[in-house]
Design an enzyme around this catalytic site. Structure first.
Site, PDB file in Angstrom:
ATOM      1  N   ARG A 109       0.799  -1.231   0.000  1.00  0.00           N
ATOM      2  CA  ARG A 109       0.000   0.000   0.000  1.00  0.00           C
ATOM      3  C   ARG A 109       0.831   1.281   0.000  1.00  0.00           C
ATOM      4  NH1 ARG A 109      -3.111  -3.166   3.287  1.00  0.00           N
ATOM      5  NH2 ARG A 109      -4.957  -3.916   2.191  1.00  0.00           N
ATOM      6  N   LYS A 131       3.246  11.970 -10.804  1.00  0.00           N
ATOM      7  CA  LYS A 131       2.346  11.161 -11.648  1.00  0.00           C
ATOM      8  C   LYS A 131       3.078   9.879 -11.990  1.00  0.00           C
ATOM      9  CE  LYS A 131      -0.595  14.245 -14.333  1.00  0.00           C
ATOM     10  NZ  LYS A 131      -0.917  14.617 -15.717  1.00  0.00           N
ATOM     11  N   GLU A 173       9.851  19.806 -24.259  1.00  0.00           N
ATOM     12  CA  GLU A 173       9.123  20.007 -22.988  1.00  0.00           C
ATOM     13  C   GLU A 173       9.634  21.268 -22.268  1.00  0.00           C
ATOM     14  OE1 GLU A 173       6.517  18.128 -22.354  1.00  0.00           O
ATOM     15  OE2 GLU A 173       6.873  16.094 -23.100  1.00  0.00           O
ATOM     16  N   LYS A 211       7.755  23.647 -13.255  1.00  0.00           N
ATOM     17  CA  LYS A 211       6.904  22.477 -13.006  1.00  0.00           C
ATOM     18  C   LYS A 211       6.545  22.393 -11.528  1.00  0.00           C
ATOM     19  CE  LYS A 211       5.476  17.970 -13.888  1.00  0.00           C
ATOM     20  NZ  LYS A 211       5.561  16.742 -14.619  1.00  0.00           N
ATOM     21  N   GLU A 221      -4.189  17.792 -10.793  1.00  0.00           N
ATOM     22  CA  GLU A 221      -4.652  18.218 -12.112  1.00  0.00           C
ATOM     23  C   GLU A 221      -6.155  18.471 -12.187  1.00  0.00           C
ATOM     24  OE1 GLU A 221      -2.541  16.469 -15.442  1.00  0.00           O
ATOM     25  OE2 GLU A 221      -4.197  16.963 -16.774  1.00  0.00           O
ATOM     26  N   ARG A 225      -2.635  22.491 -13.729  1.00  0.00           N
ATOM     27  CA  ARG A 225      -1.639  21.502 -14.152  1.00  0.00           C
ATOM     28  C   ARG A 225      -1.894  21.008 -15.581  1.00  0.00           C
ATOM     29  NH1 ARG A 225       0.996  16.494 -10.596  1.00  0.00           N
ATOM     30  NH2 ARG A 225       2.417  15.819 -12.238  1.00  0.00           N
ATOM     31  N   ASN A 229      -0.067  20.231 -20.644  1.00  0.00           N
ATOM     32  CA  ASN A 229      -0.399  19.466 -21.853  1.00  0.00           C
ATOM     33  C   ASN A 229      -0.391  20.318 -23.117  1.00  0.00           C
ATOM     34  OD1 ASN A 229      -0.808  16.767 -20.919  1.00  0.00           O
ATOM     35  ND2 ASN A 229      -2.534  17.590 -19.773  1.00  0.00           N
ATOM     36  N   HIS A 232       0.279  18.832 -26.395  1.00  0.00           N
ATOM     37  CA  HIS A 232       0.052  17.396 -26.232  1.00  0.00           C
ATOM     38  C   HIS A 232      -1.256  16.917 -26.850  1.00  0.00           C
ATOM     39  CE1 HIS A 232       3.458  17.780 -23.576  1.00  0.00           C
ATOM     40  NE2 HIS A 232       3.434  16.509 -23.255  1.00  0.00           N
ATOM     41  N   HIS A 236      -0.537  13.909 -29.081  1.00  0.00           N
ATOM     42  CA  HIS A 236      -1.025  12.547 -28.834  1.00  0.00           C
ATOM     43  C   HIS A 236      -1.672  11.953 -30.090  1.00  0.00           C
ATOM     44  CE1 HIS A 236      -1.177  13.330 -24.229  1.00  0.00           C
ATOM     45  NE2 HIS A 236      -0.009  12.867 -24.610  1.00  0.00           N
ATOM     46  N   HIS A 249       8.016  10.910 -28.126  1.00  0.00           N
ATOM     47  CA  HIS A 249       6.943  11.700 -27.538  1.00  0.00           C
ATOM     48  C   HIS A 249       7.221  13.211 -27.646  1.00  0.00           C
ATOM     49  CE1 HIS A 249       4.025  13.220 -24.671  1.00  0.00           C
ATOM     50  NE2 HIS A 249       5.016  13.772 -23.993  1.00  0.00           N
TER      51      HIS A 249
HETATM   52  N1  LIG Z   1       5.036  11.272 -14.884  1.00  0.00           N
HETATM   53  C1  LIG Z   1       5.030  12.345 -15.605  1.00  0.00           C
HETATM   54  O1  LIG Z   1       4.680  13.444 -15.164  1.00  0.00           O
HETATM   55  C2  LIG Z   1       5.494  12.262 -17.026  1.00  0.00           C
HETATM   56  C3  LIG Z   1       5.716  13.418 -17.770  1.00  0.00           C
HETATM   57  C4  LIG Z   1       6.204  13.276 -19.057  1.00  0.00           C
HETATM   58  C5  LIG Z   1       6.452  12.024 -19.593  1.00  0.00           C
HETATM   59  N2  LIG Z   1       6.215  10.907 -18.839  1.00  0.00           N
HETATM   60  C6  LIG Z   1       6.476   9.566 -19.373  1.00  0.00           C
HETATM   61  O2  LIG Z   1       7.867   9.459 -19.620  1.00  0.00           O
HETATM   62  C7  LIG Z   1       8.080   8.513 -20.669  1.00  0.00           C
HETATM   63  C8  LIG Z   1       9.074   9.071 -21.629  1.00  0.00           C
HETATM   64  O3  LIG Z   1      10.287   9.308 -20.941  1.00  0.00           O
HETATM   65  P1  LIG Z   1      11.686   9.430 -21.698  1.00  0.00           P
HETATM   66  O4  LIG Z   1      11.534  10.375 -22.826  1.00  0.00           O
HETATM   67  O5  LIG Z   1      12.695   9.670 -20.663  1.00  0.00           O
HETATM   68  O6  LIG Z   1      11.833   7.993 -22.389  1.00  0.00           O
HETATM   69  P2  LIG Z   1      12.524   6.622 -21.903  1.00  0.00           P
HETATM   70  O7  LIG Z   1      12.430   6.451 -20.464  1.00  0.00           O
HETATM   71  O8  LIG Z   1      11.977   5.572 -22.784  1.00  0.00           O
HETATM   72  O9  LIG Z   1      14.046   6.866 -22.283  1.00  0.00           O
HETATM   73  C9  LIG Z   1      14.402   7.049 -23.643  1.00  0.00           C
HETATM   74  C10 LIG Z   1      15.554   6.119 -24.047  1.00  0.00           C
HETATM   75  O10 LIG Z   1      16.773   6.654 -23.537  1.00  0.00           O
HETATM   76  C11 LIG Z   1      17.488   5.647 -22.837  1.00  0.00           C
HETATM   77  N3  LIG Z   1      18.286   6.365 -21.844  1.00  0.00           N
HETATM   78  C12 LIG Z   1      17.901   6.817 -20.634  1.00  0.00           C
HETATM   79  N4  LIG Z   1      18.869   7.539 -20.086  1.00  0.00           N
HETATM   80  C13 LIG Z   1      19.898   7.526 -20.938  1.00  0.00           C
HETATM   81  C14 LIG Z   1      21.186   8.116 -20.928  1.00  0.00           C
HETATM   82  N5  LIG Z   1      21.596   8.886 -19.925  1.00  0.00           N
HETATM   83  N6  LIG Z   1      22.006   7.905 -21.994  1.00  0.00           N
HETATM   84  C15 LIG Z   1      21.576   7.163 -23.050  1.00  0.00           C
HETATM   85  N7  LIG Z   1      20.376   6.602 -23.120  1.00  0.00           N
HETATM   86  C16 LIG Z   1      19.533   6.789 -22.078  1.00  0.00           C
HETATM   87  C17 LIG Z   1      16.410   4.742 -22.317  1.00  0.00           C
HETATM   88  O11 LIG Z   1      16.921   3.476 -21.979  1.00  0.00           O
HETATM   89  C18 LIG Z   1      15.456   4.723 -23.498  1.00  0.00           C
HETATM   90  O12 LIG Z   1      15.904   3.822 -24.469  1.00  0.00           O
HETATM   91  C19 LIG Z   1       6.726   8.229 -21.270  1.00  0.00           C
HETATM   92  O13 LIG Z   1       6.301   6.951 -20.856  1.00  0.00           O
HETATM   93  C20 LIG Z   1       5.820   9.298 -20.686  1.00  0.00           C
HETATM   94  O14 LIG Z   1       4.494   8.864 -20.541  1.00  0.00           O
HETATM   95  C21 LIG Z   1       5.750  11.008 -17.572  1.00  0.00           C
HETATM   96 ZN   LIG Z   2       5.071  15.351 -22.561  1.00  0.00          ZN
END
Ligand SMILES: NC(=O)c1ccc[n+]([C@@H]2O[C@H](COP(=O)([O-])OP(=O)(O)OC[C@H]3O[C@@H](n4cnc5c(N)ncnc54)[C@H](O)[C@@H]3O)[C@@H](O)[C@H]2O)c1
Ligand SMILES: [Zn+2]
Length: 343
Positions: A109, A131, A173, A211, A221, A225, A229, A232, A236, A249
């Site tokens: 939990r 999130k 972003e 942020k 949100e 918040r 988006n 986005h 999306h 993304h």
């Molecule tokens: N929680 C939130 O508020 C929030 C906000 C925005 C995005 N997200 C989520 O985040 C995800 C996208 O995150 P991302 O863009 O970091 O993608 P990701 O986590 O897939 O990383 C991108 C790639 O880079 C690689 N990588 C990571 N660090 C590295 C480094 N230092 N050197 C080389 N390669 C590296 C990873 O292994 C992966 O292949 C999505 O799932 C999205 O929904 C969440």
């Molecule tokens: Zn985003």
């Protein structure tokens, strides 16, 4: 430098600096993937003072951001007899961060977790704000929880190995934060190159401050918040139409920002010159700003698949000049169709 985030039930520090020794007197599991582990795990371990530590790797990729992967992390936690005062460390990009946070919210939990983000996108956006979640066949991030980390450690050193496209995705972003909330920051982005010297540290700090400010006003949100988006709603649809394979993304968000700005111009909220300036900053980092819309009506219908389009109303975040924005859900369809046709 440290940014503090203050929320009704919790507060935590986001430290932006070269990692200093982190001492934790608890049972800890580091969740990461083989890509990050190979590049940076030794560096991380050299900074950790934790006696009771295991590392759990999950496969790399958004396609593994699922409940079944969560199950494997949970199983590792049970096998290693974590208890309610144990802790997880998310070591990776947004995918690792979202899944580790979600696992932490579920295990007995809810246990604590720390974010050590390694992509630019996760450093400026995903690691802050609590999130967490996974995808399923109905869409992205549809299953999840709000679960705030205990701390966030952002070390720009990790970015040295990040592929150029991933860097650009993070910049999109950053541009989002600046256009929606901070005119001076945007002007700074116009004048400076994030690949030079200390500039990326400044940009991370400004984005995280923005942020943290937004999340502290509206953690769950209910209003403000949603402004995060910006770009986005369009982005999306682009990700969906291209089956999540053509664009990262952040790249889809870059195109989405340009579409949203065209709508702002159409509505008289932004000048054409301002929209061009935003596009120019994105293009400096080779972020795509154009997209071939095959069928405009089809594209429009895709908006309704987005979970943010409540009650069949499409929510657009529109820039108001540079440095301000508004959330709308009453934009006339013909205007949206017009900007899509002209794009
Ligand atoms: N929680 C939130 O508020 C929030 C906000 C925005 C995005 N997200 C989520 O985040 C995800 C996208 O995150 P991302 O863009 O970091 O993608 P990701 O986590 O897939 O990383 C991108 C790639 O880079 C690689 N990588 C990571 N660090 C590295 C480094 N230092 N050197 C080389 N390669 C590296 C990873 O292994 C992966 O292949 C999505 O799932 C999205 O929904 C969440
Ligand atoms: Zn985003």
């Amino acid at each position: 430098m440290t940014v503090k985030i203050t929320l009704p039930d919790t507060s935590y520090d986001i430290t932006i600096d070269t990692l200093k020794t982190i001492s934790i007197d608890k049972k800890v599991v580091i969740v990461t993937n083989p890509t990050i582990s190979k590049l940076h795990l030794d560096y991380l371990l050299s900074k950790l003072d934790i006696k009771n530590l295991t590392v759990f790797e999950i496969p790399d990729g958004e396609q593994y951001k699922t409940l079944s992967t969560i199950e494997t992390i949970l199983e590792h936690c049970f096998e290693n007899k974590l208890n309610r005062s144990s802790m997880l460390i998310a070591f990776g990009g947004g995918v690792i961060g979202d899944m580790t946070g979600f696992t932490a919210s579920l295990y007995q939990r809810g246990i604590e977790f720390i974010q050590i983000p390694t992509t630019l996108l996760s450093q400026v956006d995903a690691s802050v704000g609590g999130k967490t979640g996974v995808n399923n066949k109905f869409g992205k991030n549809l299953i999840g929880a709000f679960h705030q980390p205990k701390a966030v450690y952002i070390d720009p050193h990790f970015l040295t190995t990040l592929p150029k496209r991933e860097f650009g995705a993070g910049v999109a972003e950053i541009v989002k934060m600046a256009v929606c909330f901070n005119k001076e920051f945007f002007e700074w982005l116009e004048k400076n190159d994030l690949n030079d010297g200390n500039n990326i540290n400044i940009a991370i700090q400004k984005s995280v401050e923005t942020k943290a400010w937004v999340v502290s006003q509206d953690e769950k949100e209910k209003g403000l918040r949603a402004a995060l988006n910006y770009g986005h709603t369009f982005g999306h649809v682009i990700e969906n139409e291209t089956k999540y394979t053509k664009y990262l993304h952040g790249e889809a968000v870059g195109i989405g920002i340009c579409m949203a700005d065209n709508l702002s111009v159409e509505l008289g909220l932004m000048t054409q010159d301002e929209a061009n300036r935003v596009k120019k900053v994105l293009e400096k980092y080779d972020i795509p700003t154009s997209y071939d819309i095959k069928d405009v009506e089809d594209f429009y219908q895709h908006f309704f698949l987005d979970k943010k389009s409540l009650d069949s109303k499409i929510k657009f975040i529109l820039a108001v000049g540079i440095g301000d924005c508004k959330i709308t859900s009453d934009t006339p369809k013909d205007l949206v169709i017009k900007i899509l046709k002209d794009f």
